[in-house]
Write a protein that holds these residues in place. Structure first.
Motif, PDB file in Angstrom:
ATOM      1  N   MET A  85      -1.972  -3.618   2.794  1.00 48.33           N
ATOM      2  CA  MET A  85      -2.070  -5.106   3.173  1.00 48.33           C
ATOM      3  C   MET A  85      -1.133  -5.883   1.853  1.00 48.33           C
ATOM      4  O   MET A  85       0.272  -6.947   2.445  1.00 48.33           O
ATOM      5  CB  MET A  85      -3.097  -6.329   3.118  1.00 48.33           C
ATOM      6  N   LEU A  86      -0.560  -5.450   0.318  1.00 51.55           N
ATOM      7  CA  LEU A  86       0.126  -5.860   0.084  1.00 51.55           C
ATOM      8  C   LEU A  86       1.544  -6.081   0.093  1.00 51.55           C
ATOM      9  O   LEU A  86       2.515  -6.435   0.445  1.00 51.55           O
ATOM     10  CB  LEU A  86      -0.333  -4.839  -1.265  1.00 51.55           C
ATOM     11  N   ASN A  87       1.544  -4.716   0.738  1.00 54.84           N
ATOM     12  CA  ASN A  87       3.309  -4.038   1.273  1.00 54.84           C
ATOM     13  C   ASN A  87       3.301  -4.968   2.702  1.00 54.84           C
ATOM     14  O   ASN A  87       4.169  -5.472   3.337  1.00 54.84           O
ATOM     15  CB  ASN A  87       3.134  -2.747   1.647  1.00 54.84           C
ATOM     16  N   LEU A  88       2.302  -5.173   3.653  1.00 47.99           N
ATOM     17  CA  LEU A  88       2.411  -6.024   4.727  1.00 47.99           C
ATOM     18  C   LEU A  88       2.789  -7.623   4.874  1.00 47.99           C
ATOM     19  O   LEU A  88       3.973  -8.199   5.084  1.00 47.99           O
ATOM     20  CB  LEU A  88       1.634  -6.261   5.167  1.00 47.99           C
ATOM     21  N   ILE A  89       2.469  -8.244   3.635  1.00 46.91           N
ATOM     22  CA  ILE A  89       2.421  -8.793   3.382  1.00 46.91           C
ATOM     23  C   ILE A  89       4.168  -9.796   2.568  1.00 46.91           C
ATOM     24  O   ILE A  89       5.151 -10.596   2.678  1.00 46.91           O
ATOM     25  CB  ILE A  89       1.683 -10.769   2.327  1.00 46.91           C
ATOM     26  N   PRO A 158      -8.201  -4.947   5.659  1.00 53.74           N
ATOM     27  CA  PRO A 158      -7.186  -4.686   6.834  1.00 53.74           C
ATOM     28  C   PRO A 158      -6.811  -5.005   7.858  1.00 53.74           C
ATOM     29  O   PRO A 158      -6.677  -6.042   8.075  1.00 53.74           O
ATOM     30  CB  PRO A 158      -8.187  -3.470   7.341  1.00 53.74           C
ATOM     31  N   GLY A 159      -4.863  -4.769   7.856  1.00 48.43           N
ATOM     32  CA  GLY A 159      -4.597  -5.345   8.939  1.00 48.43           C
ATOM     33  C   GLY A 159      -5.048  -5.757  10.285  1.00 48.43           C
ATOM     34  O   GLY A 159      -4.716  -6.811  11.271  1.00 48.43           O
ATOM     35  N   ILE A 160      -5.692  -4.431  10.511  1.00 51.00           N
ATOM     36  CA  ILE A 160      -6.437  -5.199  12.269  1.00 51.00           C
ATOM     37  C   ILE A 160      -7.621  -5.843  12.161  1.00 51.00           C
ATOM     38  O   ILE A 160      -7.793  -6.276  13.709  1.00 51.00           O
ATOM     39  CB  ILE A 160      -7.217  -3.239  12.603  1.00 51.00           C
ATOM     40  N   ALA A 161      -7.844  -5.788  11.745  1.00 50.99           N
ATOM     41  CA  ALA A 161      -9.216  -7.414  11.133  1.00 50.99           C
ATOM     42  C   ALA A 161      -8.285  -8.833  11.103  1.00 50.99           C
ATOM     43  O   ALA A 161      -9.493  -9.967  11.119  1.00 50.99           O
ATOM     44  CB  ALA A 161      -9.857  -7.075  10.026  1.00 50.99           C
ATOM     45  N   MET A 162      -6.926  -8.740  11.180  1.00 50.71           N
ATOM     46  CA  MET A 162      -6.742  -9.902  10.991  1.00 50.71           C
ATOM     47  C   MET A 162      -5.929 -10.706  11.797  1.00 50.71           C
ATOM     48  O   MET A 162      -5.745 -10.595  12.854  1.00 50.71           O
ATOM     49  CB  MET A 162      -4.869  -9.728   9.971  1.00 50.71           C
ATOM     50  N   LYS A 163      -6.835 -12.103  12.010  1.00 52.38           N
ATOM     51  CA  LYS A 163      -5.845 -13.153  13.529  1.00 52.38           C
ATOM     52  C   LYS A 163      -4.196 -13.716  13.070  1.00 52.38           C
ATOM     53  O   LYS A 163      -3.496 -13.485  13.482  1.00 52.38           O
ATOM     54  CB  LYS A 163      -6.859 -14.004  13.768  1.00 52.38           C
ATOM     55  N   VAL A 233     -13.115  -1.440  11.325  1.00 54.57           N
ATOM     56  CA  VAL A 233     -13.222  -0.949  10.500  1.00 54.57           C
ATOM     57  C   VAL A 233     -11.808  -0.104  10.145  1.00 54.57           C
ATOM     58  O   VAL A 233     -11.132   0.172  11.263  1.00 54.57           O
ATOM     59  CB  VAL A 233     -14.133   0.010  10.932  1.00 54.57           C
ATOM     60  N   GLN A 234     -11.292   0.473   9.047  1.00 55.27           N
ATOM     61  CA  GLN A 234     -10.737   1.041   8.961  1.00 55.27           C
ATOM     62  C   GLN A 234     -10.845   2.704   7.513  1.00 55.27           C
ATOM     63  O   GLN A 234     -11.504   2.222   6.483  1.00 55.27           O
ATOM     64  CB  GLN A 234      -9.239   0.607   7.620  1.00 55.27           C
ATOM     65  N   TYR A 235     -10.179   3.469   8.438  1.00 55.61           N
ATOM     66  CA  TYR A 235     -10.457   4.994   7.392  1.00 55.61           C
ATOM     67  C   TYR A 235      -8.923   5.676   6.923  1.00 55.61           C
ATOM     68  O   TYR A 235      -8.675   5.803   8.390  1.00 55.61           O
ATOM     69  CB  TYR A 235     -11.801   5.424   7.708  1.00 55.61           C
ATOM     70  N   LYS A 236      -8.905   5.167   5.998  1.00 62.20           N
ATOM     71  CA  LYS A 236      -7.414   6.348   5.782  1.00 62.20           C
ATOM     72  C   LYS A 236      -7.525   7.261   3.949  1.00 62.20           C
ATOM     73  O   LYS A 236      -8.090   7.047   3.719  1.00 62.20           O
ATOM     74  CB  LYS A 236      -6.251   5.558   5.284  1.00 62.20           C
ATOM     75  N   ASN A 237      -6.507   8.168   3.928  1.00 56.52           N
ATOM     76  CA  ASN A 237      -6.630   9.234   2.963  1.00 56.52           C
ATOM     77  C   ASN A 237      -5.120   9.273   2.908  1.00 56.52           C
ATOM     78  O   ASN A 237      -4.015   9.112   4.067  1.00 56.52           O
ATOM     79  CB  ASN A 237      -7.199  10.897   3.564  1.00 56.52           C
ATOM     80  N   VAL A 238      -4.585   9.310   2.244  1.00 60.66           N
ATOM     81  CA  VAL A 238      -3.116   8.830   1.241  1.00 60.66           C
ATOM     82  C   VAL A 238      -2.756  10.019   0.412  1.00 60.66           C
ATOM     83  O   VAL A 238      -3.427  10.020  -0.611  1.00 60.66           O
ATOM     84  CB  VAL A 238      -2.613   7.860   0.891  1.00 60.66           C
TER      85      VAL A 238
END
Length: 853
Positions: A85-89, A158-163, A233-238
């Protein structure tokens, strides 16, 4: 049931003016990055052009806001390869900056943000209009601007939760309370009662590292016939990244025949993130009395592991040698004697190995355990939970008849468990473990609010809006001791340092919980005097049991000359209370200074040794803000230009380091502090300087039919300048230069989004002006970094009404940040200065599949 906006706790706040602790004066708002829209069911609906943050009155048309707000729609957020989210905004709002934080202790785990050049805890974060709790991490290596800051953890959202995300770029502490000096970020959760989305995303950097895999889903469900539950829900590995070169001293060891040294010996890059899972739920229900009940919250957890500094097997103090590498330190493990230090100056690796091998069995040196040296990994487990429950409606009878209410209870908790891998507690000798649980920080916040709104006929163009309410908050910060081996004073402490090397564990004497409570009361009045003139005044009183009371105000207004042109402005006072964590935290960290590793202790300002070095008890920051803007809406254009100035007195930050003498260490030990034998300096948090920040924000949007489809253009520009107007030697010249020069004075983005029936695409240009490049928080490692330009792009194909395939890239042309000279790179083991506003990892490409139902 298509969409249950009317149940949404924040959307109802727009209609009834009941968002907790929100003031008036912010109404319909500029869209920062308009979503792609096509005349087909395959495309998403446009983002709402109304923000719920701020206003207690009914929403108005776009451009009627007395203060600037950016709105980023949920679809816009997802047009990025990086889902943080930091990079997204930050890629959308030029006045918001985020730095990568390689080898930065806790700042590696939770990265801070900067809005309008101020620290991360000068920006208030809301979720559905309600105050979001802070993270438990305090950034001691926060890139200068964030040193000592304790802001919320945005990466769990998570971005997918955002309106949509609403960013208020104006001082708002009088409206919201502490932390809103720079502005407010409000994350609005989706509230649909049906449908959903599933996304699968895979990407990696051009360098072939940093591979990320992410699965995310959102679903809306009815809650009886009168409500909704929306879950994400969001699940990730980086994977980790490395922008490193081999250190010169490590290469010299290899050249001397040492085959145990890793290549590279030390990694500069983004940390590895494992099992990053986050769940957000938003729910609302109509009640029989005409009111609504609502609930939303989250559970998030992740494991993070990043690089640290290389420990040279010849000269690392307190472990391998105590005389700069002339001899290896040898300890006697049985008391049998005959354990003299091993002279190594001028010897090659084979000769050193032979000399060590000739030692009696009762003699031990860490060269035996780590002949190639060692590089600790710093990491931890981060968990974040929150729950907000409330009810709202309108009183129908009695003396409160006609008054709308909103009662809310909120609890938020952030826990950071710190871990150190591949390290030693040298004082334990050969019995030391190599992995350590170093302890925890726990931030817990409880908030209860009661908000009321009354519309009063006063003979004006619209009814007078009178809002009032109160808030009670309890904040606690807990330090949990690490496992015994992480802080234990071993039998060889007279020769070797104690505590897990690089980040000694929190000792039992340091552990404990500190608590603070405060309450506030406010009154807001908003009036539309005429069809063209809007004015608003907010006054807020706060009482803290730690430092006393504060009263602040905000005055805003807008005058519309005609349908196309309007002028707006605001003036306000504000404050930011020092957090309980800032007042009580202590730890020991490792820094690089002139190419040499040193251990630096961070002490509470009330510690006797800190007081000896000039520390005083922390007080609130105080601010005065002024803004003036111009709005144009006409001929499919939307343009705003806003000037702002923010004066902040008694800013809280980390002091410059002060030398620690043997007498100081003795005092610290007497006070119960351990793991400090190798300390060379200490710092503490202090109110030592004042700043004046001023700037200009320009936002422009234009839409038109183009190339057989619909084209949308968005330009955003920010000029920001911070001047330190008062400081002492406690802050120091270097810290001042970081505050004034580390962030670019000029930032801009230009986005072109284009949509057709079956395709859509966007191209974004990011401009970063000149800035000061700094590496490892070292005053000897600075440079004037040149301006940078990067490109982001994405193309999407709509296979049918349900399936979308997208491919894109960030930093498409793989533009490089400011590079270290080969000489410095060899000393430091890094390619780039770490204070890069564009990051240090380079180009990143990704592929994404989306299923909508």
């Amino acid at each position: 049931m298509k969409n249950h906006n009317k149940y949404h706790p924040v959307a109802r706040a727009v209609k009834f003016g009941l968002a907790a602790s929100l003031s008036f004066g912010i109404t319909a708002l500029p869209v920062m990055a308009q979503e792609e829209v096509a005349d087909t069911a395959k495309k998403e609906q446009a983002v709402e052009k109304i923000a719920v943050v701020g206003s207690r009155s009914a929403p108005r048309s776009i451009g009627d806001s007395p203060v600037p707000i950016d709105i980023i729609g949920g679809e816009e957020l997802n047009k990025n390869g990086n889902s943080d989210m930091l990079n997204l905004i930050s890629t959308t709002v030029p006045s918001l900056n985020v730095h990568s934080q390689p080898i930065s202790d806790a700042a590696t785990l939770i990265r801070p943000i900067n809005l309008r050049g101020l620290s991360s805890d000068s920006t208030l974060v809301l979720l559905n209009g309600k105050r979001r709790h802070r993270a438990s991490v305090i950034s001691f290596l926060g890139g200068g601007i964030n040193d000592g800051a304790q802001g919320p953890d945005l990466s769990v959202i998570p971005g997918i939760a955002m309106k949509q995300v609403e960013i208020l770029r104006d001082g708002a502490a009088a409206q919201y309370g502490s932390d809103a000096i720079a502005g407010v970020v409000n994350f609005v959760l989706k509230d649909a009662a049906e449908g959903g989305t599933i996304e699968i995303k895979q990407g990696e950097y051009y360098e072939g590292d940093g591979t990320s895999t992410e699965i995310a889903a959102n679903v809306g469900m009815p809650l009886t016939k009168d409500g909704f539950v929306n879950a994400s829900v969001q699940y990730k590995n980086v994977d980790a990244t490395s922008r490193s070169v081999q250190r010169g001293d490590a290469q010299a060891l290899i050249d001397a025949g040492n085959t145990s040294v890793l290549t590279p010996a030390q990694v500069w890059g983004s940390p590895e993130i494992n099992d990053d899972i986050t769940i957000f739920v938003n729910a609302g229900l109509d009640l029989d009395n005409g009111g609504q009940a609502y609930m939303f919250g989250n559970y998030s957890e992740r494991d993070v592991r990043g690089g640290f500094y290389f420990r040279n097997p010849h000269n690392r103090g307190g472990v391998f040698s105590n005389d700069g590498g002339e001899t290896l330190e040898v300890v006697d493990t049985t008391g049998a004697g005959g354990c003299s230090n091993v002279a190594i100056s001028g010897l090659n690796h084979q000769q050193i190995t032979s000399a060590v091998g000739a030692l009696p069995d009762n003699c031990f040196t860490f060269f035996e355990m780590f002949p190639g040296g060692f590089t600790p990994n710093f990491g931890g487990n981060i968990t974040d939970t929150s729950l907000a429950v409330g009810t709202k409606g309108e009183f129908k009878t009695g003396f409160m008849n006609g008054i709308m209410y909103d009662f809310t209870g909120i609890v938020g908790r952030s826990e950071s468990m710190f871990q150190l891998f591949n390290s030693v507690n040298a004082s334990l000798g050969p019995e030391t473990p190599t992995d350590f649980d170093a302890g925890k920080y726990i931030q817990l916040e409880k908030t209860f609010t009661a908000d009321f709104v009354k519309y009063i006929a006063a003979g004006l163009y619209e009814d007078l809006t009178v809002a009032f309410g109160t808030q009670w908050t309890e904040e606690s910060f807990e330090i949990v001791a690490g496992e015994q081996a992480s802080w234990e004073v071993g039998p060889y402490v007279d020769q070797l340092s104690n505590g897990s090397n690089g980040f000694p564990g929190f000792q039992p004497q340091t552990a404990g919980t500190s608590v603070r409570r405060n309450y506030s009361a406010y009154i807001d009045v908003e009036a539309e005097f005429t069809e063209n003139f809007l004015g608003a005044l907010a006054v807020r009183f706060e009482d803290y049991d730690s430092f006393g009371t504060t009263t602040n105000y905000k005055l805003t207004g807008q005058y519309r000359f005609n349908d196309d042109w309007a002028v707006r402005g605001s003036t306000s006072t504000g404050f930011r209370a020092p957090t309980v964590g800032q007042a009580n935290v202590s730890n020991v960290r490792t820094e690089l200074n002139q190419g040499v590793l040193v251990d630096v202790g961070v002490l509470p300002a009330t510690n006797p040794v800190a007081i000896l070095k000039g520390a005083t008890e922390l007080e609130p920051e105080e601010s005065t803000s002024f803004a003036l803007g111009l709005v144009y809406t006409g001929y499919d254009f939307f343009v705003t230009a806003d000037y702002y100035r923010i004066d902040v007195d008694d800013r809280i930050s980390q002091s410059a380091p002060f030398e620690v003498t043997p007498d100081d260490i003795a005092l610290l030990k007497a006070a119960g502090v351990r793991g400090i034998d190798s300390l060379t300096s200490i710092t503490y948090l202090t109110n030592d300087f004042d700043t004046r920040t001023q700037g200009i924000d320009i936002v422009a949007n234009y839409s038109a039919d183009l190339l057989g489809g619909r084209g949308n253009f968005a330009l955003a520009y920010n000029w920001n300048d911070t001047e330190v107007t008062r400081f002492t030697a406690i802050t120091g010249e270097f810290r001042v230069s970081r505050l004034e020069d580390d962030l670019p004075n000029h930032r801009a983005t230009f986005t072109w989004s284009q949509s057709w029936d079956d395709w859509s695409a966007f191209l974004r240009t990011n401009y970063y002006g000149t800035y000061q490049g700094v590496h490892a928080d070292d005053p000897g490692l600075t440079t004037d970094a040149s301006a940078k330009v990067t490109l982001d792009a994405e193309v999407s194909y709509y296979i049918n009404d349900n399936f979308i395939v997208s491919a894109g890239a960030q930093n498409l042309l793989d533009n490089e940040p400011e590079k270290l000279t080969p000489e410095l790179g060899s000393i430091l083991g890094a390619k780039y200065y770490e204070t890069s506003p564009m990051g240090i990892n380079g180009g990143y490409y990704y592929l994404k599949g989306t299923y909508k139902f």
